[in-house]
Design an enzyme around this catalytic site. Structure first.
Site, PDB file in Angstrom:
ATOM      1  N   GLU A   1      -1.489  -8.328  -6.649  1.00  0.00           N
ATOM      2  CA  GLU A   1      -1.483  -8.884  -5.511  1.00  0.00           C
ATOM      3  C   GLU A   1      -1.021 -10.321  -5.412  1.00  0.00           C
ATOM      4  O   GLU A   1      -1.403 -11.218  -4.523  1.00  0.00           O
ATOM      5  CB  GLU A   1      -2.876  -8.835  -4.838  1.00  0.00           C
ATOM      6  CG  GLU A   1      -3.854  -9.718  -5.916  1.00  0.00           C
ATOM      7  CD  GLU A   1      -4.428  -9.269  -6.879  1.00  0.00           C
ATOM      8  OE1 GLU A   1      -3.867  -8.280  -7.567  1.00  0.00           O
ATOM      9  OE2 GLU A   1      -5.440  -9.477  -7.515  1.00  0.00           O
TER      10      GLU A   1
ATOM     11  N   HIS B   1      -4.524  -1.350  -1.451  1.00  0.00           N
ATOM     12  CA  HIS B   1      -5.351  -1.906  -2.508  1.00  0.00           C
ATOM     13  C   HIS B   1      -4.843  -3.346  -2.355  1.00  0.00           C
ATOM     14  O   HIS B   1      -5.420  -4.447  -2.132  1.00  0.00           O
ATOM     15  CB  HIS B   1      -5.125  -1.218  -3.898  1.00  0.00           C
ATOM     16  CG  HIS B   1      -6.049  -2.147  -4.650  1.00  0.00           C
ATOM     17  ND1 HIS B   1      -7.408  -1.700  -4.838  1.00  0.00           N
ATOM     18  CD2 HIS B   1      -5.896  -2.949  -5.494  1.00  0.00           C
ATOM     19  CE1 HIS B   1      -8.022  -2.584  -6.032  1.00  0.00           C
ATOM     20  NE2 HIS B   1      -7.158  -3.393  -6.133  1.00  0.00           N
ATOM     21  N   GLU B   2      -3.576  -3.608  -2.888  1.00  0.00           N
ATOM     22  CA  GLU B   2      -2.962  -4.818  -2.734  1.00  0.00           C
ATOM     23  C   GLU B   2      -2.869  -5.653  -1.679  1.00  0.00           C
ATOM     24  O   GLU B   2      -3.212  -6.827  -1.590  1.00  0.00           O
ATOM     25  CB  GLU B   2      -1.479  -4.788  -3.536  1.00  0.00           C
ATOM     26  CG  GLU B   2      -1.271  -4.012  -4.633  1.00  0.00           C
ATOM     27  CD  GLU B   2      -2.317  -4.211  -5.886  1.00  0.00           C
ATOM     28  OE1 GLU B   2      -2.965  -5.386  -5.822  1.00  0.00           O
ATOM     29  OE2 GLU B   2      -2.707  -3.436  -6.778  1.00  0.00           O
TER      30      GLU B   2
ATOM     31  N   HIS C   1      -6.242  -7.364  -1.271  1.00  0.00           N
ATOM     32  CA  HIS C   1      -6.418  -8.526  -1.817  1.00  0.00           C
ATOM     33  C   HIS C   1      -6.142  -9.629  -1.153  1.00  0.00           C
ATOM     34  O   HIS C   1      -6.604 -10.873  -1.396  1.00  0.00           O
ATOM     35  CB  HIS C   1      -5.588  -8.456  -3.186  1.00  0.00           C
ATOM     36  CG  HIS C   1      -6.389  -7.661  -4.217  1.00  0.00           C
ATOM     37  ND1 HIS C   1      -7.599  -8.171  -4.851  1.00  0.00           N
ATOM     38  CD2 HIS C   1      -6.085  -6.713  -5.134  1.00  0.00           C
ATOM     39  CE1 HIS C   1      -7.946  -7.348  -5.850  1.00  0.00           C
ATOM     40  NE2 HIS C   1      -7.013  -6.460  -6.291  1.00  0.00           N
TER      41      HIS C   1
ATOM     42  N   GLU D   1     -12.316  -6.902  -7.201  1.00  0.00           N
ATOM     43  CA  GLU D   1     -12.015  -5.700  -7.241  1.00  0.00           C
ATOM     44  C   GLU D   1     -12.641  -4.843  -6.412  1.00  0.00           C
ATOM     45  O   GLU D   1     -12.365  -3.949  -5.621  1.00  0.00           O
ATOM     46  CB  GLU D   1     -11.682  -5.096  -8.736  1.00  0.00           C
ATOM     47  CG  GLU D   1     -10.645  -5.993  -9.576  1.00  0.00           C
ATOM     48  CD  GLU D   1      -9.263  -5.924  -8.709  1.00  0.00           C
ATOM     49  OE1 GLU D   1      -9.057  -4.793  -7.917  1.00  0.00           O
ATOM     50  OE2 GLU D   1      -8.436  -6.688  -9.143  1.00  0.00           O
TER      51      GLU D   1
ATOM     52  N   ASP E   1      -8.318  -9.273 -21.113  1.00  0.00           N
ATOM     53  CA  ASP E   1      -7.369  -7.911 -21.065  1.00  0.00           C
ATOM     54  C   ASP E   1      -8.219  -6.987 -21.770  1.00  0.00           C
ATOM     55  O   ASP E   1      -7.796  -5.754 -21.518  1.00  0.00           O
ATOM     56  CB  ASP E   1      -5.907  -8.428 -21.824  1.00  0.00           C
ATOM     57  CG  ASP E   1      -5.020  -9.352 -21.140  1.00  0.00           C
ATOM     58  OD1 ASP E   1      -5.174  -9.305 -19.990  1.00  0.00           O
ATOM     59  OD2 ASP E   1      -4.331  -9.986 -21.683  1.00  0.00           O
TER      60      ASP E   1
ATOM     61  N   TYR F   1     -14.168  -2.372 -10.528  1.00  0.00           N
ATOM     62  CA  TYR F   1     -13.628  -1.645  -9.648  1.00  0.00           C
ATOM     63  C   TYR F   1     -14.732  -0.492  -8.932  1.00  0.00           C
ATOM     64  O   TYR F   1     -15.077  -0.595  -7.864  1.00  0.00           O
ATOM     65  CB  TYR F   1     -12.350  -0.733  -9.838  1.00  0.00           C
ATOM     66  CG  TYR F   1     -11.143  -1.541 -10.221  1.00  0.00           C
ATOM     67  CD1 TYR F   1     -11.183  -2.391 -11.431  1.00  0.00           C
ATOM     68  CD2 TYR F   1     -10.276  -1.768  -9.228  1.00  0.00           C
ATOM     69  CE1 TYR F   1      -9.785  -2.862 -11.790  1.00  0.00           C
ATOM     70  CE2 TYR F   1      -8.934  -2.451  -9.618  1.00  0.00           C
ATOM     71  CZ  TYR F   1      -8.912  -3.042 -10.824  1.00  0.00           C
ATOM     72  OH  TYR F   1      -8.069  -3.881 -11.352  1.00  0.00           O
TER      73      TYR F   1
HETATM   74  N1  BES Z   1      -5.133  -7.382  -9.677  1.00  0.00           N
HETATM   75  C1  BES Z   1      -5.173  -6.014 -10.235  1.00  0.00           C
HETATM   76  C2  BES Z   1      -4.260  -5.887 -11.209  1.00  0.00           C
HETATM   77  C3  BES Z   1      -4.830  -6.628 -12.604  1.00  0.00           C
HETATM   78  C4  BES Z   1      -6.026  -7.032 -12.643  1.00  0.00           C
HETATM   79  C5  BES Z   1      -4.093  -7.091 -13.236  1.00  0.00           C
HETATM   80  C6  BES Z   1      -6.525  -7.926 -13.941  1.00  0.00           C
HETATM   81  C7  BES Z   1      -4.381  -8.062 -14.482  1.00  0.00           C
HETATM   82  C8  BES Z   1      -5.733  -8.139 -14.721  1.00  0.00           C
HETATM   83  C9  BES Z   1      -4.567  -5.216  -9.092  1.00  0.00           C
HETATM   84  O1  BES Z   1      -4.829  -5.460  -7.929  1.00  0.00           O
HETATM   85  C10 BES Z   1      -5.196  -3.834  -9.449  1.00  0.00           C
HETATM   86  O2  BES Z   1      -6.297  -3.613  -9.260  1.00  0.00           O
HETATM   87  N2  BES Z   1      -4.217  -2.829  -9.682  1.00  0.00           N
HETATM   88  C11 BES Z   1      -4.757  -1.410  -9.722  1.00  0.00           C
HETATM   89  C12 BES Z   1      -4.417  -0.930  -8.607  1.00  0.00           C
HETATM   90  C13 BES Z   1      -5.568   0.489  -8.173  1.00  0.00           C
HETATM   91  C14 BES Z   1      -7.112  -0.029  -8.290  1.00  0.00           C
HETATM   92  C15 BES Z   1      -5.385   0.911  -6.719  1.00  0.00           C
HETATM   93  C16 BES Z   1      -4.086  -0.817 -10.746  1.00  0.00           C
HETATM   94  O3  BES Z   1      -2.899  -1.562 -11.290  1.00  0.00           O
HETATM   95  O4  BES Z   1      -3.874   0.408 -11.061  1.00  0.00           O
HETATM   96 ZN    ZN Z   2      -6.972  -4.837  -7.617  1.00  0.00          ZN
END
Ligand code: BES
Ligand code: ZN
Length: 619
Positions: A271, A295-296, A299, A318, A375, A383
């Site tokens: 996002e 989703h994005e 955010h 999340e 990580d 989520y």
């Molecule tokens: N912000 C996250 C991705 C992220 C989280 C990157 C933690 C690094 C560390 C992003 O908004 C996300 O949640 N992406 C999901 C989308 C899904 C839940 C619809 C993904 O990457 O799958």
């Molecule tokens: Zn997210």
């Protein structure tokens, strides 16, 4: 209990806070480095301040200048994932509320964990190099020295020098470009972000990018080869933005552009303000994976306006974002669809907790990250446990309109701030002050601090998921002798979302016999499906069933794209299967040099190649 300071950062926001960043840097593809200056406007939070501590990771620091006076600095000891604190001694003492400009000359490492560098051959166009950043959660410090904690928010201005043939973009509004006065083969792109953001939302990309307009505030950016397909795939973006504004309040960021990255991008979406980054695995051709865009977009309120104060409260980002994402889906595709996605989320939570173990501390909503790499802690739990709590509260407190009233007020209350779970809970109790007795029936301790599945399951409309569970049951119960009762008609009337759910339900069960997956291929021909969510689950099912024919297909998907959601489970399944374990390791060894640094780190760990979790090879 989580402690008060941020365990993932060396910065001390109670001593001083960065309010603005002026970044000037040169993108050098020869040395694979960013080199330049980061001028931080830092305000003292207390009297007699003599020291500023910034986060760095694998940075070379050439010089520090404070209000034009050169200052003493030292890099502390390197920590495996936190990096090294940069301790700057101010040439004079600061009183509370006083500002200084701390200008650090720095250079990134070619192995920066935040950056992936591509040779021309590794791009779609094959003619120009490419670079992208991914700072969330704690990698901004591997791009530039900063207070790399989401407790601190800053505005920024940036001037980025790239070769003439390339375009640079950032998580900010574009502010024009000009010839680089120092090098005629280069251009400087300028950016402005006037809304205060946490460091993890700083983002940069440089490549041969083109754009198409897909809405009044949206361009989609990609390499030429993918830009038209992307424009078609993401055509619903403006409708989603309007729906989100109607639900959550005005969109404050001006532009909402999309950037389609190379296949190694490690997440589905990111996002970054004004410019969401997405994986090309969303390009299904039928817009069926557009929930990631919803989703994005969401955010833009939850996460980018209201931000978790530390990564221990990541569920605030999340969980609320998934809630908004599904509200948007509900408005656009119906309430039954919202419930279908919600129930899919519960199933995903079940799957994750089965895998992590129901006593694993990482399955708590609020987690402790002391000496834990964010990580490594990353999972669906924040989520989906977060979402389940919000859906449960929605149902307890009188329905989605009432609960959206709360969510809107929550966003207004905490916009531009960083908060903890207790701030959220206190506001919930204040907002529903007439329903405190209802709120007191919630088993807060179990929801917040217990590992495993939540204490209560919300209620779900199962209209759209019934067909998926019925077909799943037929396959589980099928014997060799009635496998011929299946036909392509079984799935012909189902949507691709339902195909995904059907396969996901099978993955929760014991592996199927190989005869079953062979027959499934015969009648449904999933091998021919390119939808990444379907293909991923199908190939996992085949490998878990020990079907050797699927090994090359699974290895191909694990390496041709690098979205960790797909690549990590595929590698793990291949590693578990004795017929593919050695191949999984050797294919990883061959590919790791061209993988994203974070993906490389985590797959190595999954394969027991990180020297810490090494598992003995089975013979
Ligand atoms: N912000 C996250 C991705 C992220 C989280 C990157 C933690 C690094 C560390 C992003 O908004 C996300 O949640 N992406 C999901 C989308 C899904 C839940 C619809 C993904 O990457 O799958
Ligand atoms: Zn997210």
């Amino acid at each position: 209990m989580a402690e008060l300071e941020d365990p993932s950062s060396f910065a001390a926001p109670d001593c001083c806070r960065t309010h603005h960043l002026h970044l000037r840097c040169r993108v050098d593809f020869e040395s694979r480095s960013l080199r330049g200056t980061a001028a931080l406007t830092v305000r003292a939070e207390r009297d007699n301040l003599r020291c500023v501590v910034l986060d760095t990771k694998d940075l070379t620091i050439h010089k520090v200048v404070v209000n034009r006076q050169e200052a003493q600095f030292a890099l502390g000891q390197h920590h495996s994932f936190k990096g090294a604190p940069l301790e700057i001694t101010l040439p004079f003492e600061l009183g509370k509320g006083q500002d200084v400009i701390v200008e650090v000359s720095f250079e990134t490492s070619p192995r920066s964990s935040a950056l992936q560098w591509f040779t021309p051959e590794q791009t779609s166009g094959k003619r120009h190099p490419f670079l992208f950043s991914q700072c969330q959660a704690t990698h901004c410090r591997a791009v530039l020295p900063c207070q790399d904690t989401p407790a601190v928010k800053l505005t920024y201005y940036a001037e980025i020098s790239v070769p003439n043939e390339l375009v640079a973009l950032m998580s900010a509004r574009r502010d024009g470009d000009l010839p680089d006065p120092e090098e005629s083969t280069r251009k400087i792109y300028r950016f402005i972000q006037n809304v205060p953001i946490p460091s993890y939302l700083i983002a940069l990309v440089a490549g041969a990018l083109e754009s198409r307009e897909i809405g009044p505030r949206t361009l989609v950016w990609a390499e030429k080869e993918l830009v038209d397909k992307s424009a078609h795939e993401f055509a619903e973006t403006e409708a989603m933005l309007k729906t989100a504004e109607d639900l959550a309040g005005p969109y404050v960021w001006g532009q909402y552009d999309l950037l389609v990255l190379p296949p190694s991008f490690p997440y589905g979406g990111m996002e970054n303000p004004c410019l969401t980054f997405v994986t090309p695995t969303l390009l299904a051709g039928d817009r069926s994976l557009s929930n990631v865009i919803a989703h994005e977009i969401s955010h833009s309120w939850t996460g980018n306006l209201v931000t978790n104060k530390t990564w221990e409260h990541f569920w605030l980002n999340e969980g609320h974002t998934v809630y908004l994402e599904r509200m948007i889906g509900g408005r656009l595709f119906g309430e039954q669809f919202r419930h279908f996605q919600a129930l899919g989320g519960w199933r995903e939570l079940q799957n994750t907790i089965n895998l992590l173990g129901n006593t694993n501390p990482m399955t708590k909503l609020e987690i402790c990250l002391k000496e834990v790499d964010p990580d490594v802690a990353y999972s669906y739990v924040p989520y989906e446990k977060g979402f389940a709590l919000l859906l449960y509260l929605e149902q307890l407190l009188g329905g989605k309109d009432i609960f959206m009233g709360f969510l809107r007020a929550y966003i207004q209350q905490f916009a531009f701030k960083s908060i903890r779970t207790e701030d959220w809970k206190n506001f919930l109790y204040a907002y529903f002050k007439d329903k405190v007795d209802v709120l007191d029936t919630v088993n807060w301790n179990a929801w917040m601090n217990a590992a495993g599945m939540p204490p209560v399951k919300p209620t779900y409309d199962t209209t759209l998921s019934n067909a998926c569970s019925a077909l799943c049951q037929r396959w589980i119960k099928a014997t060799e002798s009635n496998l011929n009762s299946f036909s392509s008609a079984d799935i012909a009337e189902m949507s691709s979302h339902q195909h995904i759910e059907f396969l996901a339900l099978l993955l929760l069960e014991d592996p199927l016999p190989v005869s079953h997956v062979r027959q499934m291929q015969q009648v449904y021909n999933f091998n021919a499906v390119n939808n990444s969510e379907i293909r991923f689950r199908w190939l996992r099912l085949c490998i878990q069933a020990k079907w050797e024919d699927a090994i090359p297909l699974a290895l191909k998907m694990a390496t041709e794209q690098g979205r960790m959601k797909f690549t990590r489970p595929l590698f793990k399944d291949l590693y578990k299967f004795d017929k593919s374990r050695d191949q999984a390791i050797s294919v990883f060894q061959q590919h790791k040099a061209s993988m994203h640094p974070v993906t490389e780190k985590l797959v190595a760990k999954d394969l027991g190649l990180d020297g810490q979790t090494a598992k003995p090879l089975q013979t």
